[in-house]
Design a protein around this motif. Structure first.
Motif, PDB file in Angstrom:
ATOM      1  N   SER A  41       0.834  -1.203   0.000  1.00  0.00           N
ATOM      2  CA  SER A  41       0.000   0.000   0.000  1.00  0.00           C
ATOM      3  C   SER A  41       0.870   1.255   0.000  1.00  0.00           C
ATOM      4  O   SER A  41       2.026   1.233   0.421  1.00  0.00           O
ATOM      5  CB  SER A  41      -0.910   0.011   1.232  1.00  0.00           C
ATOM      6  N   THR A  42       0.281   2.344  -0.481  1.00  0.00           N
ATOM      7  CA  THR A  42       0.932   3.644  -0.416  1.00  0.00           C
ATOM      8  C   THR A  42       0.074   4.546   0.462  1.00  0.00           C
ATOM      9  O   THR A  42      -1.101   4.782   0.151  1.00  0.00           O
ATOM     10  CB  THR A  42       1.068   4.265  -1.815  1.00  0.00           C
ATOM     11  N   LYS A  43       0.645   5.037   1.540  1.00  0.00           N
ATOM     12  CA  LYS A  43      -0.094   5.863   2.487  1.00  0.00           C
ATOM     13  C   LYS A  43       0.458   7.280   2.496  1.00  0.00           C
ATOM     14  O   LYS A  43       1.653   7.497   2.322  1.00  0.00           O
ATOM     15  CB  LYS A  43      -0.002   5.268   3.903  1.00  0.00           C
ATOM     16  N   SER A  44      -0.447   8.224   2.725  1.00  0.00           N
ATOM     17  CA  SER A  44      -0.055   9.635   2.742  1.00  0.00           C
ATOM     18  C   SER A  44       0.695   9.990   4.026  1.00  0.00           C
ATOM     19  O   SER A  44       0.664   9.247   5.013  1.00  0.00           O
ATOM     20  CB  SER A  44      -1.302  10.521   2.618  1.00  0.00           C
ATOM     21  N   THR A  45       1.342  11.151   3.982  1.00  0.00           N
ATOM     22  CA  THR A  45       2.068  11.629   5.163  1.00  0.00           C
ATOM     23  C   THR A  45       1.113  11.851   6.333  1.00  0.00           C
ATOM     24  O   THR A  45       1.425  11.532   7.486  1.00  0.00           O
ATOM     25  CB  THR A  45       2.801  12.939   4.842  1.00  0.00           C
ATOM     26  N   LEU A  46      -0.073  12.399   6.045  1.00  0.00           N
ATOM     27  CA  LEU A  46      -1.059  12.631   7.104  1.00  0.00           C
ATOM     28  C   LEU A  46      -1.570  11.322   7.691  1.00  0.00           C
ATOM     29  O   LEU A  46      -1.885  11.246   8.885  1.00  0.00           O
ATOM     30  CB  LEU A  46      -2.231  13.461   6.563  1.00  0.00           C
ATOM     31  N   TRP A  47      -1.664  10.265   6.870  1.00  0.00           N
ATOM     32  CA  TRP A  47      -2.093   8.960   7.374  1.00  0.00           C
ATOM     33  C   TRP A  47      -1.077   8.435   8.392  1.00  0.00           C
ATOM     34  O   TRP A  47      -1.448   7.967   9.465  1.00  0.00           O
ATOM     35  CB  TRP A  47      -2.229   7.973   6.210  1.00  0.00           C
ATOM     36  N   TRP A  48       0.203   8.532   8.044  1.00  0.00           N
ATOM     37  CA  TRP A  48       1.255   8.102   8.976  1.00  0.00           C
ATOM     38  C   TRP A  48       1.276   9.008  10.210  1.00  0.00           C
ATOM     39  O   TRP A  48       1.535   8.539  11.325  1.00  0.00           O
ATOM     40  CB  TRP A  48       2.616   8.115   8.292  1.00  0.00           C
ATOM     41  N   THR A  49       0.990  10.300  10.011  1.00  0.00           N
ATOM     42  CA  THR A  49       0.941  11.227  11.140  1.00  0.00           C
ATOM     43  C   THR A  49      -0.129  10.815  12.149  1.00  0.00           C
ATOM     44  O   THR A  49       0.072  10.888  13.364  1.00  0.00           O
ATOM     45  CB  THR A  49       0.667  12.663  10.659  1.00  0.00           C
ATOM     46  N   SER A  50      -1.281  10.362  11.639  1.00  0.00           N
ATOM     47  CA  SER A  50      -2.360   9.922  12.533  1.00  0.00           C
ATOM     48  C   SER A  50      -1.919   8.742  13.386  1.00  0.00           C
ATOM     49  O   SER A  50      -2.215   8.681  14.583  1.00  0.00           O
ATOM     50  CB  SER A  50      -3.607   9.552  11.719  1.00  0.00           C
ATOM     51  N   ASN A  51      -1.204   7.814  12.788  1.00  0.00           N
ATOM     52  CA  ASN A  51      -0.683   6.668  13.541  1.00  0.00           C
ATOM     53  C   ASN A  51       0.311   7.112  14.600  1.00  0.00           C
ATOM     54  O   ASN A  51       0.281   6.621  15.740  1.00  0.00           O
ATOM     55  CB  ASN A  51      -0.020   5.666  12.584  1.00  0.00           C
ATOM     56  N   MET A  52       1.202   8.031  14.228  1.00  0.00           N
ATOM     57  CA  MET A  52       2.203   8.507  15.180  1.00  0.00           C
ATOM     58  C   MET A  52       1.551   9.271  16.334  1.00  0.00           C
ATOM     59  O   MET A  52       1.999   9.177  17.476  1.00  0.00           O
ATOM     60  CB  MET A  52       3.225   9.404  14.463  1.00  0.00           C
ATOM     61  N   MET A  53       0.480  10.012  16.031  1.00  0.00           N
ATOM     62  CA  MET A  53      -0.219  10.743  17.088  1.00  0.00           C
ATOM     63  C   MET A  53      -0.853   9.782  18.084  1.00  0.00           C
ATOM     64  O   MET A  53      -0.776   9.980  19.300  1.00  0.00           O
ATOM     65  CB  MET A  53      -1.305  11.646  16.477  1.00  0.00           C
ATOM     66  N   VAL A  54      -1.466   8.708  17.566  1.00  0.00           N
ATOM     67  CA  VAL A  54      -2.089   7.714  18.435  1.00  0.00           C
ATOM     68  C   VAL A  54      -1.035   7.022  19.299  1.00  0.00           C
ATOM     69  O   VAL A  54      -1.202   6.877  20.522  1.00  0.00           O
ATOM     70  CB  VAL A  54      -2.865   6.677  17.600  1.00  0.00           C
ATOM     71  N   LEU A  55       0.056   6.613  18.678  1.00  0.00           N
ATOM     72  CA  LEU A  55       1.108   5.907  19.409  1.00  0.00           C
ATOM     73  C   LEU A  55       1.812   6.829  20.405  1.00  0.00           C
ATOM     74  O   LEU A  55       2.096   6.419  21.541  1.00  0.00           O
ATOM     75  CB  LEU A  55       2.115   5.318  18.421  1.00  0.00           C
ATOM     76  N   ALA A  56       2.073   8.064  19.992  1.00  0.00           N
ATOM     77  CA  ALA A  56       2.737   9.016  20.895  1.00  0.00           C
ATOM     78  C   ALA A  56       1.825   9.359  22.070  1.00  0.00           C
ATOM     79  O   ALA A  56       2.274   9.431  23.222  1.00  0.00           O
ATOM     80  CB  ALA A  56       3.122  10.284  20.133  1.00  0.00           C
ATOM     81  N   GLY A  57       0.540   9.557  21.797  1.00  0.00           N
ATOM     82  CA  GLY A  57      -0.404   9.866  22.867  1.00  0.00           C
ATOM     83  C   GLY A  57      -0.536   8.722  23.856  1.00  0.00           C
ATOM     84  O   GLY A  57      -0.586   8.935  25.074  1.00  0.00           O
ATOM     85  N   SER A  58      -0.563   7.495  23.336  1.00  0.00           N
ATOM     86  CA  SER A  58      -0.663   6.316  24.202  1.00  0.00           C
ATOM     87  C   SER A  58       0.581   6.165  25.067  1.00  0.00           C
ATOM     88  O   SER A  58       0.491   5.865  26.266  1.00  0.00           O
ATOM     89  CB  SER A  58      -0.873   5.055  23.351  1.00  0.00           C
ATOM     90  N   SER A  59       1.766   6.373  24.459  1.00  0.00           N
ATOM     91  CA  SER A  59       3.024   6.271  25.206  1.00  0.00           C
ATOM     92  C   SER A  59       3.108   7.356  26.281  1.00  0.00           C
ATOM     93  O   SER A  59       3.512   7.091  27.420  1.00  0.00           O
ATOM     94  CB  SER A  59       4.219   6.387  24.251  1.00  0.00           C
ATOM     95  N   ALA A  60       2.720   8.569  25.909  1.00  0.00           N
ATOM     96  CA  ALA A  60       2.771   9.677  26.862  1.00  0.00           C
ATOM     97  C   ALA A  60       1.805   9.436  28.026  1.00  0.00           C
ATOM     98  O   ALA A  60       2.132   9.719  29.185  1.00  0.00           O
ATOM     99  CB  ALA A  60       2.423  10.987  26.155  1.00  0.00           C
TER     100      ALA A  60
END
Length: 345
Positions: A299-318
């Motif tokens: 698959s090819t995912k947009s930068t914003l799509w990856w950003t959403s994943n990073m926000m979820v993971l960063a928020g969960s870690s924090a």
């Protein structure tokens, strides 16, 4: 074989070197990652079967396998005392009734979790059911009257932002399933309720996570039968062309084995590291799982799509980090708290 869900303790023996401890921890974390990621992909394979639309039956069979494995482990513990540590559990109707409220939440959790996975796939799965932390805060206030710090609420805000951005980007890509998102939200709520009800029924099983799993899955097997009938899955099973295929049943059984194993490896990782490290490991595992799914599907995912994943993971870690700091400031009230980690991938 140590019991999953036992209290976190210092495992460093007097003769153990740093290298030995490091290798052991690395092996335990690697085992957790392997079991958890494999289970997610295996369930996705079983639930994505175009010839069999019976997610309730798939989940029911996995619960049945877990009950069977509990019986097997009890027999092995008697044959190999000291090598395999597993409690002897005799079915008691009173205990089963006490565990029943949790079992209702439990079957909701695993059913909605599998339905989310069925409709959104592995790549969006992390974001699709990312709201369990948010629901945990909500239900803790609603049911337990526990307030949450501003820092933890800000972490929840980041998770919510990542969730909505992920939904938006799935829509932009044309791959959004509102049905999958709906089941993901229900799964997240069920995960949070499952943790709360687990705490309430733990005394009924003497605080033993394996006894709880045994009764939970027996109750779930009974509760699934009328649901399978009501939703017409029995008719779909009767017309399924691979019903006599040993490969199909082998994959179904393997899914149940991994479902049983995730409870053990989760407890093992907590035991040899800590609940905080387990949460961090789970977050990193979710990130790796998403990357593997995207690569596997080319698959090819947009930068914003990856950003959403990073926000979820960063928020969960924090959130995990903030709560761990808050816990250090207050005395531990329940020695079983370390066992109450999420058991879904």
């Amino acid at each position: 074989m140590a019991l999953a869900g036992t209290d976190t303790m210092d495992q460093d023996g007097p003769g153990e070197t740093f290298l030995f401890r490091a290798v052991r921890i690395a092996a335990v974390v690697a085992l957790y990652w392997f079991v958890s990621i494999t289970m997610v992909f295996l369930n996705n394979f079983l639930l994505d079967n175009k010839d069999l639309d019976a997610p309730l039956f798939v989940t029911f069979f996995q619960c049945l396998v877990t009950v069977g494995l509990c019986w097997v482990m009890q027999m092995l513990a008697k044959l190999c005392p000291g090598f395999i540590d597993f409690p002897t559990v005799r079915f008691d109707t009173k205990t089963a009734r006490e565990v029943l409220p949790l079992s209702v939440v439990f079957i909701s959790m695993i059913t909605f979790n599998n339905l989310c996975l069925k409709f959104v796939g592995v790549a969006f799965y992390t974001v699709g059911r990312s709201l369990s932390t948010v629901f945990n805060v909500f239900f803790s206030y609603l049911i337990l009257k526990q307030t949450t710090s501003i820092q933890a609420l800000l972490c929840c805000g980041m998770i919510l932002g990542g969730f909505w951005l992920g939904v938006d980007q799935e829509g932009v890509a044309g791959s959004l399933s509102w049905t999958g998102v709906f089941f993901g939200v229900l799964a997240s709520a069920s995960v949070s309720l499952n943790a709360i009800y687990t705490k309430k029924v733990m005394p009924a099983v003497d605080g033993n996570i394996w006894k709880l799993s045994y009764y939970n899955n027996i109750n779930a097997c009974v509760l699934f039968i009328p649901l399978i009938l009501v939703f017409g899955e029995l008719g779909r099973l009767s017309t399924f062309s691979h019903l006599a295929d040993l490969t199909f049943w082998g994959m179904m059984t393997l899914g149940g084995v991994f479902g049983f194993a995730i409870g053990y490896v989760t407890g093992l990782q907590i035991k040899f590291t800590s609940p905080l490290t387990h949460n961090v490991s789970g977050t990193a595992k979710a990130c790796a799982q998403t990357v593997i799914a995207v690569m596997y599907n080319s698959s090819t995912k947009s930068t914003l799509w990856w950003t959403s994943n990073m926000m979820v993971l960063a928020g969960s870690s924090a959130y995990t980090w903030v709560k761990s700091l808050e816990m250090k400031k207050t005395p531990v009230k329940d020695p079983q708290d370390s066992a109450k980690e999420k058991l879904l991938p």
